[in-house]
Design an enzyme around this catalytic site. Sequence first.
Site, short mmCIF file in Angstrom:
data_model
loop_
_atom_site.label_atom_id
_atom_site.label_comp_id
_atom_site.label_asym_id
_atom_site.label_seq_id
_atom_site.Cartn_x
_atom_site.Cartn_y
_atom_site.Cartn_z
N HIS A 75 16.41 10.82 26.79
CA HIS A 75 16.64 11.19 25.38
C HIS A 75 18.12 10.99 25.02
O HIS A 75 18.44 10.45 23.96
CB HIS A 75 16.20 12.63 25.11
CG HIS A 75 14.78 12.88 25.54
ND1 HIS A 75 14.29 14.13 25.79
CD2 HIS A 75 13.75 12.01 25.78
CE1 HIS A 75 13.01 14.03 26.16
NE2 HIS A 75 12.67 12.76 26.17
N HIS A 231 7.53 10.17 20.02
CA HIS A 231 8.31 10.52 21.21
C HIS A 231 8.26 9.41 22.26
O HIS A 231 9.24 9.16 22.96
CB HIS A 231 7.85 11.86 21.82
CG HIS A 231 8.77 12.29 22.90
ND1 HIS A 231 9.97 12.92 22.65
CD2 HIS A 231 8.74 12.06 24.24
CE1 HIS A 231 10.62 13.09 23.79
NE2 HIS A 231 9.90 12.58 24.77
N ASP A 235 11.42 7.65 24.14
CA ASP A 235 11.53 7.41 25.59
C ASP A 235 11.78 5.93 25.89
O ASP A 235 12.58 5.58 26.75
CB ASP A 235 10.26 7.85 26.32
CG ASP A 235 10.15 9.36 26.48
OD1 ASP A 235 11.16 10.06 26.32
OD2 ASP A 235 9.02 9.83 26.77
N HIS A 258 7.34 5.70 31.67
CA HIS A 258 8.62 5.29 32.25
C HIS A 258 8.47 4.22 33.33
O HIS A 258 9.29 3.31 33.43
CB HIS A 258 9.33 6.51 32.85
CG HIS A 258 9.72 7.53 31.83
ND1 HIS A 258 10.59 7.26 30.80
CD2 HIS A 258 9.35 8.81 31.67
CE1 HIS A 258 10.74 8.34 30.06
NE2 HIS A 258 9.99 9.30 30.56
#
Length: 278
Positions: A75, A231, A235, A258
């Site tokens: 973030h 969100h 990321d 991720h």
Amino acid sequence: MKEKSTIRKEIRFSGVGVHSGKKVDLLLRPSSLGEIIFRRTDLDNLELALDPNKIETKSSTYLVSEECKIQTLEHLLAVLYMLGIDSLIIEINGDEIPIMDGSASPFVLEILSAGIMSLPERKKSIKIIKPSSLEEKDAAFSFSPDSGFKITYSIEYDHPAIQRQELSLSLNLENFIKEVAPARTFGFLKDVPALRAQGLAAGGSLENAVVLDEKSVISGPLRYPDEFVRHKILDLIGDLSLMGFPLTGHFKAHKAGHSLHLKAIHFLLDNPEFWTYI
Ligand SMILES: [Zn+2]
């Protein structure tokens, strides 16, 4: 070509690590070195430079060395990328960037109020010139040329509060601040025991995450009906910033996380025929 930038004055944050559960103090210091350096003040000022070859992922993106790690970078990195800050010392007295309210807005607000300063050093950027795609189980990632920095993200969860969400944004600072930075991290109550057994989510709470039970959101109102996919865009910006340069291209992710973001970064770094410096 733009100049490298840093912040005008020191900025302090304190909060809890969402995975470690530990309270940490974070100090951002102006720097003219032209790179982002992490400094562990609890480990004799041990320094780690941001390097995609030293990044690992497990529910968050983290920097590792033989001596230490720093978790949950994404973030803060997304904010630094969108604000164009690429010269900074990040001092921290623990192993995780504080989660704040689960979003990137607290970092944006403090950095904007401290101010941003250009440095004499020019910086290059990376332009995607050829498309390609990658897959991982049922997740997909692709990139293609574009005139700006565009992200299209889609997610699918078999949960009534999420289901399928897709959002496409040509990003600039204004829409990042309004449409992406406030979107909070999210998690499912049913996953908490397994996460905690792996040493994760120890600091997660209804105050710093959107929490879902079997049927609904139990942590209060959402900031956007599609806060979840927003969100994921946050990321991805943080992870893409590991390329080390501003990016021009369209990056598309479906049901990714991720791990696939990082695979895409390594693919790009290993295959420079897909991009060029501008
Ligand atoms: Zn996140």
